[in-house]
Design a protein around this motif. Structure first.
Motif, PDB file in Angstrom:
ATOM      1  N   LEU A   1       2.142  -6.762   6.083  1.00 15.01           N
ATOM      2  CA  LEU A   1       0.801  -7.360   6.077  1.00 15.01           C
ATOM      3  C   LEU A   1       0.695  -8.287   4.868  1.00 15.01           C
ATOM      4  N   GLN A   2       1.127  -9.507   5.048  1.00 16.54           N
ATOM      5  CA  GLN A   2       1.325 -10.431   3.935  1.00 16.54           C
ATOM      6  C   GLN A   2       0.030 -10.863   3.262  1.00 16.54           C
ATOM      7  N   GLU A   3      -1.085 -10.930   3.998  1.00 14.24           N
ATOM      8  CA  GLU A   3      -2.335 -11.459   3.443  1.00 14.24           C
ATOM      9  C   GLU A   3      -3.398 -10.389   3.228  1.00 14.24           C
ATOM     10  N   LEU A   4      -3.036  -9.129   3.309  1.00 15.64           N
ATOM     11  CA  LEU A   4      -4.027  -8.057   3.195  1.00 15.64           C
ATOM     12  C   LEU A   4      -4.643  -8.024   1.801  1.00 15.64           C
ATOM     13  N   ARG A   5      -5.977  -8.025   1.755  1.00 12.16           N
ATOM     14  CA  ARG A   5      -6.701  -7.958   0.482  1.00 12.16           C
ATOM     15  C   ARG A   5      -7.695  -6.806   0.427  1.00 12.16           C
ATOM     16  N   HIS A   6      -8.032  -6.242   1.590  1.00 13.74           N
ATOM     17  CA  HIS A   6      -9.031  -5.175   1.671  1.00 13.74           C
ATOM     18  C   HIS A   6      -8.438  -4.011   2.457  1.00 13.74           C
ATOM     19  N   LEU A   7      -8.307  -2.865   1.809  1.00 15.42           N
ATOM     20  CA  LEU A   7      -7.771  -1.663   2.450  1.00 15.42           C
ATOM     21  C   LEU A   7      -8.740  -0.512   2.238  1.00 15.42           C
ATOM     22  N   SER A   8      -9.160   0.088   3.349  1.00 17.17           N
ATOM     23  CA  SER A   8     -10.089   1.214   3.301  1.00 17.17           C
ATOM     24  C   SER A   8      -9.487   2.385   4.069  1.00 17.17           C
ATOM     25  N   LEU A   9      -9.313   3.509   3.396  1.00 18.10           N
ATOM     26  CA  LEU A   9      -8.744   4.718   3.988  1.00 18.10           C
ATOM     27  C   LEU A   9      -9.717   5.858   3.729  1.00 18.10           C
TER      28      LEU A   9
ATOM     29  N   LEU B   1      -4.399  -5.953  -4.002  1.00 14.67           N
ATOM     30  CA  LEU B   1      -5.660  -5.797  -3.280  1.00 14.67           C
ATOM     31  C   LEU B   1      -6.840  -6.210  -4.147  1.00 14.67           C
ATOM     32  N   GLU B   2      -7.912  -6.649  -3.473  1.00 12.45           N
ATOM     33  CA  GLU B   2      -9.169  -6.943  -4.148  1.00 12.45           C
ATOM     34  C   GLU B   2     -10.217  -5.870  -3.868  1.00 12.45           C
ATOM     35  N   ILE B   3     -10.124  -5.235  -2.703  1.00  9.00           N
ATOM     36  CA  ILE B   3     -11.050  -4.159  -2.325  1.00  9.00           C
ATOM     37  C   ILE B   3     -10.228  -2.953  -1.900  1.00  9.00           C
ATOM     38  N   LEU B   4     -10.477  -1.825  -2.539  1.00 12.20           N
ATOM     39  CA  LEU B   4      -9.755  -0.590  -2.231  1.00 12.20           C
ATOM     40  C   LEU B   4     -10.759   0.547  -2.126  1.00 12.20           C
ATOM     41  N   GLU B   5     -10.829   1.155  -0.940  1.00  8.46           N
ATOM     42  CA  GLU B   5     -11.755   2.256  -0.685  1.00  8.46           C
ATOM     43  C   GLU B   5     -10.959   3.486  -0.278  1.00  8.46           C
ATOM     44  N   LEU B   6     -11.080   4.557  -1.077  1.00  7.69           N
ATOM     45  CA  LEU B   6     -10.282   5.767  -0.863  1.00  7.69           C
ATOM     46  C   LEU B   6     -11.152   7.025  -0.891  1.00  7.69           C
ATOM     47  N   PRO B   7     -12.284   7.041  -0.203  1.00  8.17           N
ATOM     48  CA  PRO B   7     -13.127   8.248  -0.238  1.00  8.17           C
ATOM     49  C   PRO B   7     -12.541   9.382   0.598  1.00  8.17           C
TER      50      PRO B   7
END
Length: 500
Positions: free
Chosen positions: A284-292, A312-318
């Protein structure tokens, strides 16, 4: 809001639909957009339909982000717009057919030396040949679509072939569940002058094969984000989807919520499955936002995030049950210095993980704008150790600390630190322990704080008044200060989304 003279005149023009036939044909094309906006804002569906049907440009853009106080478009206007598009396409095809017929008639009349019978036979043979070529071309495209994974060059060639007959591209955000899957599948599969494009795809409670089919039907170039929720992907299912997602070159956002990934259960093929996930994410070459969300991946954060080619610019790990090793990796990963939004809600913090969190905040102090540590078990003592690091986040705009067991003294220390942060605009704080009814455990969990009743005998506004007094005394009335409630959480989330 002050309306321009053009907007006022446009509203007056579209008000009377009965006279549209007399002025619409003479209207300059530069005024069509103003007239369409006026027709939408004044709920004139008939005017919308006629304007769209005669739209003079190749591109029709409607909507966009709504301004504060602006209402949603009228449903009748939207239906009229779609009907206008269909009628406009029909008129366009009829015009092309008429022009083609005139051209063929001219060629036939100019060739006087050709026998009438031979001419007729020749014309019929050409038509059949063209029809045969068209059928063969469609069959070849359908055979290509049956393949699960194609190379990027083949994909590009296929889409160019399919786009030959497309007149209008409809770009939309799609929400698909079990009830709407068939309709969306049909819309994406149908070929013709109107083609459906997808910018953001959200699916809920859909199996891996069904998601794969949708991804295979979507145009490669337009997809920006994928949001998968409440689907039992499992590790194998996610590993199957990642290669498909890698074929979308503009994909920047991937969100996985409650997708039944649980690495707390040890099984023989666990290391192999992790390797497949890591390889898939690396594509995923352009991924900037990952939410898990709630994927239960303790101790595996390094394997997943280290393979991503771009920070990454946005990382959500709740709700990820992060371990001390996960926090340690995150604090020194290549993502830390570029993070703008970080959500670590419901991952418990203690003395062992606090040094990693402080190091993480120090590394992200120049970029981090939104931080959520709600439900992390922060006591007065832990918060006191963390406050210097929080105060050093000079770009921080919003901070969420709901459902943490803090006393009134801890909240006062928090707000006194907040007023010294020049960029901070939103602070979501928990109800202090003194506001709850007696019987609450000494170190309550976030679930206990959420369910335990507040003391109705005390003044519910007393805490708010004390904290807001600190803001006023320090000249920081620009900070929105609120405790955890459904209305406040809704407002916070709306503001949070719009500020990103």
């Amino acid at each position: 809001m002050v309306l321009s003279l053009l907007s006022l005149c446009a509203k007056e023009v579209v008000r009377d639909h009965s006279s549209s036939h007399s002025w619409l044909r003479w209207m300059p094309k530069d005024l069509y957009r103003a007239l369409l906006e006026a027709a939408f804002s004044t709920c004139r569906p008939l005017a919308v339909g006629e304007l769209v049907q005669r739209w003079p440009e190749l591109t029709l853009r409607v909507g966009g982000r709504r301004k504060p106080g602006q209402t949603a478009p009228n449903r009748l206007c939207i239906q009229s717009m779609l009907l206008g598009v269909v009628r406009g396409l029909t008129d366009h095809r009829d015009l092309k057919r008429e022009r083609g017929q005139k051209k063929r008639d001219g060629e036939l009349n100019s060739n006087e030396s050709t026998n009438v019978g031979e001419r007729t036979e020749s014309s019929g043979s050409v038509s059949e040949e063209d029809l045969s070529k068209g059928v063969r071309r469609r069959m070849e495209i359908e055979r290509k679509r049956e393949r699960t994974v194609l190379g990027s060059s083949e994909r590009d060639a296929e889409e160019k072939e399919m786009d030959r007959d497309v007149v209008v591209h409809v770009r939309a955000d799609l929400f698909v569940n079990g009830r709407s899957w068939e309709r969306v599948h049909s819309a994406l599969s149908t070929s013709g002058p109107l083609k459906l494009q997808c910018r953001y795809l959200r699916v809920e409670e859909i199996s891996v094969p069904s998601i794969s089919i949708l991804l295979d039907l979507l145009p490669r170039r337009g997809l920006l984000g994928v949001d998968i929720r409440y689907s039992s992907l499992g590790v194998a299912g996610l590993a199957e989807l990642l290669p498909l997602l890698s074929t979308f070159p503009a994909l920047k956002s991937l969100r996985l919520h409650y997708c039944n990934l649980d690495f707390r259960r040890v099984h023989p093929s666990q290391s192999e499955a992790l390797g497949e996930l890591s390889q898939g994410l690396a594509r995923l070459q352009e991924l900037r936002h990952l939410s898990l969300t709630a994927l239960r991946l303790p101790g595996q954060l390094r394997v997943l995030l280290s393979s991503l080619p771009q920070p990454l610019e946005i990382l959500e790990l709740p709700y990820l049950s992060l371990s001390p090793a996960d926090f340690a990796y995150l604090s020194c990963s290549h993502h830390t210095s570029t993070l703008q939004q970080l959500d670590l809600s419901e991952n418990r913090l203690d003395e062992n993980t606090l040094p990693s969190i402080r190091r993480l905040l120090s590394q992200a102090s120049g970029s981090l704008q939104h931080l959520s540590l709600s439900g992390c078990g922060l006591t007065d003592g832990l918060l006191g150790l963390l406050l210097p690091s929080l105060g050093g986040c000079r770009a921080l705009k919003s901070l969420a600390l709901a459902l943490n067991p803090l006393s009134m003294a801890g909240l006062m220390d928090l707000v006194k630190m907040a007023v010294r942060m020049p960029s901070l605009r939103q602070l979501l704080y928990p109800n202090p322990l003194e506001d709850y009814q007696p019987g609450l455990p000494d170190l309550p969990s976030s679930a206990q704080l959420l369910d335990w009743p507040l003391d109705e005998t005390s003044d519910i506004n007393l805490t708010s008044n004390k904290l807001n007094r600190v803001l006023i005394d320090n000249g920081r009335s620009d900070i929105f200060l609120t405790c955890y409630s459904w209305d406040a959480a809704k407002y916070f989330c709306i503001q949070f989304i719009h500020s990103v």
